[in-house]
Scaffold this motif. Structure first.
Motif, PDB file in Angstrom:
ATOM      1  N   THR A 126       0.843  -1.183   0.000  1.00  0.00           N
ATOM      2  CA  THR A 126       0.000   0.000   0.000  1.00  0.00           C
ATOM      3  C   THR A 126       0.884   1.240   0.000  1.00  0.00           C
ATOM      4  O   THR A 126       1.915   1.269   0.663  1.00  0.00           O
ATOM      5  CB  THR A 126      -0.905   0.003   1.245  1.00  0.00           C
ATOM      6  OG1 THR A 126      -1.809  -1.100   1.167  1.00  0.00           O
ATOM      7  CG2 THR A 126      -1.693   1.293   1.349  1.00  0.00           C
ATOM      8  N   GLY A 127       0.483   2.252  -0.770  1.00  0.00           N
ATOM      9  CA  GLY A 127       1.253   3.482  -0.807  1.00  0.00           C
ATOM     10  C   GLY A 127       2.323   3.461  -1.881  1.00  0.00           C
ATOM     11  O   GLY A 127       2.245   2.694  -2.844  1.00  0.00           O
ATOM     12  N   PRO A 128       3.380   4.285  -1.738  1.00  0.00           N
ATOM     13  CA  PRO A 128       4.399   4.423  -2.785  1.00  0.00           C
ATOM     14  C   PRO A 128       5.164   3.128  -3.034  1.00  0.00           C
ATOM     15  O   PRO A 128       5.619   2.476  -2.099  1.00  0.00           O
ATOM     16  CB  PRO A 128       5.329   5.506  -2.233  1.00  0.00           C
ATOM     17  CG  PRO A 128       4.519   6.248  -1.231  1.00  0.00           C
ATOM     18  CD  PRO A 128       3.595   5.232  -0.635  1.00  0.00           C
ATOM     19  N   LEU A 129       5.297   2.776  -4.311  1.00  0.00           N
ATOM     20  CA  LEU A 129       6.053   1.592  -4.703  1.00  0.00           C
ATOM     21  C   LEU A 129       7.216   1.950  -5.624  1.00  0.00           C
ATOM     22  O   LEU A 129       8.299   1.381  -5.523  1.00  0.00           O
ATOM     23  CB  LEU A 129       5.138   0.583  -5.407  1.00  0.00           C
ATOM     24  CG  LEU A 129       5.818  -0.697  -5.895  1.00  0.00           C
ATOM     25  CD1 LEU A 129       6.329  -1.520  -4.705  1.00  0.00           C
ATOM     26  CD2 LEU A 129       4.889  -1.538  -6.757  1.00  0.00           C
TER      27      LEU A 129
ATOM     28  N   ALA B  11      -4.966  -2.505  -3.190  1.00  0.00           N
ATOM     29  CA  ALA B  11      -3.870  -3.376  -2.760  1.00  0.00           C
ATOM     30  C   ALA B  11      -4.399  -4.559  -1.956  1.00  0.00           C
ATOM     31  O   ALA B  11      -3.950  -5.699  -2.126  1.00  0.00           O
ATOM     32  CB  ALA B  11      -2.857  -2.577  -1.936  1.00  0.00           C
ATOM     33  N   GLU B  12      -5.359  -4.286  -1.094  1.00  0.00           N
ATOM     34  CA  GLU B  12      -5.953  -5.368  -0.311  1.00  0.00           C
ATOM     35  C   GLU B  12      -6.686  -6.357  -1.221  1.00  0.00           C
ATOM     36  O   GLU B  12      -6.629  -7.577  -1.023  1.00  0.00           O
ATOM     37  CB  GLU B  12      -6.913  -4.791   0.722  1.00  0.00           C
ATOM     38  CG  GLU B  12      -7.670  -5.832   1.547  1.00  0.00           C
ATOM     39  CD  GLU B  12      -6.756  -6.803   2.291  1.00  0.00           C
ATOM     40  OE1 GLU B  12      -7.166  -7.973   2.473  1.00  0.00           O
ATOM     41  OE2 GLU B  12      -5.641  -6.390   2.672  1.00  0.00           O
ATOM     42  N   MET B  13      -7.360  -5.831  -2.251  1.00  0.00           N
ATOM     43  CA  MET B  13      -8.044  -6.697  -3.191  1.00  0.00           C
ATOM     44  C   MET B  13      -7.044  -7.583  -3.942  1.00  0.00           C
ATOM     45  O   MET B  13      -7.296  -8.771  -4.157  1.00  0.00           O
ATOM     46  CB  MET B  13      -8.860  -5.842  -4.167  1.00  0.00           C
ATOM     47  CG  MET B  13      -9.869  -6.609  -5.000  1.00  0.00           C
ATOM     48  SD  MET B  13      -9.124  -7.397  -6.433  1.00  0.00           S
ATOM     49  CE  MET B  13      -8.434  -5.988  -7.261  1.00  0.00           C
TER      50      MET B  13
ATOM     51  N   VAL C  46       2.423 -14.134  -0.663  1.00  0.00           N
ATOM     52  CA  VAL C  46       2.391 -12.678  -0.716  1.00  0.00           C
ATOM     53  C   VAL C  46       3.420 -12.122   0.261  1.00  0.00           C
ATOM     54  O   VAL C  46       3.443 -12.499   1.430  1.00  0.00           O
ATOM     55  CB  VAL C  46       0.994 -12.136  -0.370  1.00  0.00           C
ATOM     56  CG1 VAL C  46       0.996 -10.613  -0.389  1.00  0.00           C
ATOM     57  CG2 VAL C  46      -0.042 -12.683  -1.342  1.00  0.00           C
ATOM     58  N   VAL C  47       4.281 -11.235  -0.228  1.00  0.00           N
ATOM     59  CA  VAL C  47       5.262 -10.566   0.613  1.00  0.00           C
ATOM     60  C   VAL C  47       5.072  -9.061   0.465  1.00  0.00           C
ATOM     61  O   VAL C  47       4.467  -8.587  -0.490  1.00  0.00           O
ATOM     62  CB  VAL C  47       6.704 -10.966   0.239  1.00  0.00           C
ATOM     63  CG1 VAL C  47       6.908 -12.467   0.422  1.00  0.00           C
ATOM     64  CG2 VAL C  47       7.046 -10.549  -1.187  1.00  0.00           C
ATOM     65  N   GLU C  48       5.607  -8.326   1.424  1.00  0.00           N
ATOM     66  CA  GLU C  48       5.567  -6.874   1.340  1.00  0.00           C
ATOM     67  C   GLU C  48       6.515  -6.414   0.247  1.00  0.00           C
ATOM     68  O   GLU C  48       7.716  -6.715   0.277  1.00  0.00           O
ATOM     69  CB  GLU C  48       5.977  -6.256   2.684  1.00  0.00           C
ATOM     70  CG  GLU C  48       5.909  -4.759   2.735  1.00  0.00           C
ATOM     71  CD  GLU C  48       4.493  -4.201   2.812  1.00  0.00           C
ATOM     72  OE1 GLU C  48       4.340  -2.969   2.781  1.00  0.00           O
ATOM     73  OE2 GLU C  48       3.530  -5.005   2.914  1.00  0.00           O
ATOM     74  N   ALA C  49       5.991  -5.713  -0.726  1.00  0.00           N
ATOM     75  CA  ALA C  49       6.808  -5.260  -1.855  1.00  0.00           C
ATOM     76  C   ALA C  49       7.827  -4.225  -1.390  1.00  0.00           C
ATOM     77  O   ALA C  49       7.497  -3.298  -0.653  1.00  0.00           O
ATOM     78  CB  ALA C  49       5.924  -4.667  -2.947  1.00  0.00           C
ATOM     79  N   VAL C  50       9.067  -4.397  -1.822  1.00  0.00           N
ATOM     80  CA  VAL C  50      10.121  -3.439  -1.493  1.00  0.00           C
ATOM     81  C   VAL C  50      10.107  -2.337  -2.548  1.00  0.00           C
ATOM     82  O   VAL C  50      10.223  -2.613  -3.744  1.00  0.00           O
ATOM     83  CB  VAL C  50      11.500  -4.132  -1.469  1.00  0.00           C
ATOM     84  CG1 VAL C  50      12.604  -3.111  -1.215  1.00  0.00           C
ATOM     85  CG2 VAL C  50      11.518  -5.231  -0.407  1.00  0.00           C
ATOM     86  N   PRO C  51       9.965  -1.083  -2.143  1.00  0.00           N
ATOM     87  CA  PRO C  51       9.931   0.013  -3.125  1.00  0.00           C
ATOM     88  C   PRO C  51      11.252   0.165  -3.868  1.00  0.00           C
ATOM     89  O   PRO C  51      12.309  -0.256  -3.388  1.00  0.00           O
ATOM     90  CB  PRO C  51       9.655   1.247  -2.261  1.00  0.00           C
ATOM     91  CG  PRO C  51       9.107   0.727  -0.977  1.00  0.00           C
ATOM     92  CD  PRO C  51       9.755  -0.605  -0.772  1.00  0.00           C
ATOM     93  N   THR C  52      11.180   0.773  -5.039  1.00  0.00           N
ATOM     94  CA  THR C  52      12.370   1.034  -5.836  1.00  0.00           C
ATOM     95  C   THR C  52      12.330   2.476  -6.320  1.00  0.00           C
ATOM     96  O   THR C  52      11.260   3.052  -6.504  1.00  0.00           O
ATOM     97  CB  THR C  52      12.460   0.092  -7.046  1.00  0.00           C
ATOM     98  OG1 THR C  52      13.562   0.479  -7.875  1.00  0.00           O
ATOM     99  CG2 THR C  52      11.205   0.132  -7.888  1.00  0.00           C
TER     100      THR C  52
ATOM    101  N   ALA D  91       4.948   9.497  -8.470  1.00  0.00           N
ATOM    102  CA  ALA D  91       5.252   8.183  -7.906  1.00  0.00           C
ATOM    103  C   ALA D  91       4.091   7.214  -8.142  1.00  0.00           C
ATOM    104  O   ALA D  91       2.924   7.620  -8.175  1.00  0.00           O
ATOM    105  CB  ALA D  91       5.522   8.303  -6.412  1.00  0.00           C
ATOM    106  N   VAL D  92       4.422   5.954  -8.324  1.00  0.00           N
ATOM    107  CA  VAL D  92       3.410   4.887  -8.318  1.00  0.00           C
ATOM    108  C   VAL D  92       2.916   4.752  -6.887  1.00  0.00           C
ATOM    109  O   VAL D  92       3.696   4.477  -5.972  1.00  0.00           O
ATOM    110  CB  VAL D  92       4.005   3.560  -8.820  1.00  0.00           C
ATOM    111  CG1 VAL D  92       3.025   2.410  -8.594  1.00  0.00           C
ATOM    112  CG2 VAL D  92       4.383   3.666 -10.290  1.00  0.00           C
ATOM    113  N   ASN D  93       1.626   4.967  -6.671  1.00  0.00           N
ATOM    114  CA  ASN D  93       1.084   5.042  -5.318  1.00  0.00           C
ATOM    115  C   ASN D  93      -0.162   4.162  -5.231  1.00  0.00           C
ATOM    116  O   ASN D  93      -1.211   4.498  -5.772  1.00  0.00           O
ATOM    117  CB  ASN D  93       0.739   6.498  -4.992  1.00  0.00           C
ATOM    118  CG  ASN D  93       0.532   6.731  -3.514  1.00  0.00           C
ATOM    119  OD1 ASN D  93       0.668   5.832  -2.696  1.00  0.00           O
ATOM    120  ND2 ASN D  93       0.188   7.948  -3.153  1.00  0.00           N
ATOM    121  N   ASN D  94      -0.040   3.037  -4.564  1.00  0.00           N
ATOM    122  CA  ASN D  94      -1.103   2.037  -4.546  1.00  0.00           C
ATOM    123  C   ASN D  94      -2.216   2.389  -3.562  1.00  0.00           C
ATOM    124  O   ASN D  94      -1.960   2.666  -2.381  1.00  0.00           O
ATOM    125  CB  ASN D  94      -0.531   0.664  -4.201  1.00  0.00           C
ATOM    126  CG  ASN D  94       0.265   0.078  -5.344  1.00  0.00           C
ATOM    127  OD1 ASN D  94       0.036   0.401  -6.511  1.00  0.00           O
ATOM    128  ND2 ASN D  94       1.215  -0.793  -5.037  1.00  0.00           N
TER     129      ASN D  94
END
Length: 388
Positions: free
Chosen positions: A180-183, A309-311, A323-329, A301-304
């Motif tokens: 969720t949020g910036p990716l 994101a929950e869906m 499912v893992v927490e995505a690490v931003p880049t 920024a890509v902002n989920n």
């Protein structure tokens, strides 16, 4: 959802060999941004063969398809990008690029075939859909101009949400990264023109050396992050080009710096241009030179969206994925432009590759294609129900 989830997995698995063949054909014949003419023809042909309806995107390259459900409901969009990179492939694969200097070194061929698979699955289950799914095969992502063209063409009209992905080589197949949020970071570009006074390298007291000024500016620019941006925010300032002079014994009149600024937070992004202008002009003046900053804002920024994101998490879990927490880049993506208009979610799809994006030996595990197709078909079904 259990029944259709299992059905998607089974049907996607049966499509795997055909999807792999499509991906390898795209890989052999890569095309750069806004040159994807043959790629566009191939995508249109494959979708038509699958019975998927094509819409008029109104652009020279790219494809917009639609699966209209039997029941009323909202419209959502799945998005893939289709362009390649100016990279000379060094994988040695039997289906390596046959076009010198061009390669699918970012895996857009994987994204494309995965979404073709999702379109096919959704078409075969149209009688169960409550709404409409558009599938966008976007051109020119690598040049960050494709999404703008799609928006100007009106392809997002009536769409309530959008979903997309990027392959992630360091994640194993069967794993997805969701956040969720910036990716991915905002992308801005700068060019700094420095004006000094050239002359003989052995008579430095008679010149204003733009090379020395450039070096001082490069060093000073690092304070934009360390002393101007809150430590609670993330930002990167990279000078990627310094061009000056044409001879070993002549101090030039001018120099040019070019680079990029990446941030996740709008607050940090707003601070940097004015502060950079002050630093650039001030440092140059201290050396008796002049400098001019040219700033180009490119992408947010890509902002989920939290709900989207929950869906996506629910869709991944329904498909039995980890499912893992995505690490931003700090890499950028023009998917962000869609998210400025409507809620959406962009995820990492594990592909177990050996090299990072844009590397001449970039590869991925093709087992992820069917998995990805089933995931996005699942996400579409869940999305229509959640939004509806």
């Amino acid at each position: 959802m259990t029944t259709i989830s299992a059905t998607f997995r089974e049907q996607a698995a049966s499509l795997q060999s055909k999807l792999v063949s499509m991906r390898r054909e795209l890989h052999r014949f890569p095309e750069l941004s806004n040159e994807e003419f043959e790629t566009t023809k191939r995508i249109r042909a494959w979708l038509t063969e699958a019975g998927v309806r094509l819409l008029d995107l109104g652009l020279p390259t790219g494809v917009l398809a639609e699966v209209k459900g039997a029941h009323p409901g909202p419209t959502i969009m799945l998005r893939a990008d289709i362009d390649a990179l100016p990279v000379n492939e060094e994988t040695g694969l039997p289906f390596a690029s046959e076009v010198p200097g061009k390669m699918h070194a970012c895996g857009h061929d994987f994204h494309t075939t995965s979404m073709i698979g999702a379109a096919k699955l959704l078409h075969d289950h149209a009688d169960e859909l409550h709404g409409t799914v558009r599938i966008l095969f976007q051109p020119a992502e690598e040049q960050a101009v494709g999404a703008r063209a799609v928006l100007e063409a009106g392809a997002l009209e009536g769409v309530s949400a959008i979903f997309g992905m990027h392959n992630k080589p360091e994640l194993p197949v069967g794993t997805v990264g969701i956040r969720t949020g910036p990716l991915m970071a905002s992308v801005d570009r700068f060019e700094i023109d420095i004006f000094g006074k050239g002359g003989h390298a052995g008579v430095p007291e008679a010149v204003v050396d733009p090379v020395v000024v450039s070096s001082a500016i490069v060093t000073s620019l690092q304070t934009l992050v360390s002393r101007n941006v809150s430590p609670h925010y993330s930002a990167v300032v990279s000078v990627c080009k310094l061009q000056a002079g044409s001879s070993w014994n002549v101090i030039p009149d001018t120099a040019v710096l070019e680079g990029t600024v990446r941030t996740f937070e709008p607050e940090a992004r707003a601070i940097i241009p004015d502060r950079m202008k002050q630093v650039v002009e001030g440092v140059a003046a201290g050396y008796g030179a002049e400098a001019r900053l040219n700033w180009t804002s490119m992408l947010p920024a890509v902002n989920n969206d939290p709900a989207m994101a929950e869906m996506m998490r629910r869709a991944a879990e329904a498909q039995g994925l980890r499912v893992v927490e995505a690490v931003p880049t700090m890499g950028g993506e023009d998917f962000a432009l869609y998210q400025e208009r409507i809620p959406g979610c962009f995820i990492w799809m594990g592909t177990g590759g050996t090299e990072q994006w844009h590397h001449p030996r970039f590869t991925l595990n093709e087992d992820a294609i069917a998995i990805s197709a089933a995931l996005f078909a699942e996400a579409a079904v869940l999305g229509l129900k959640s939004i509806g």
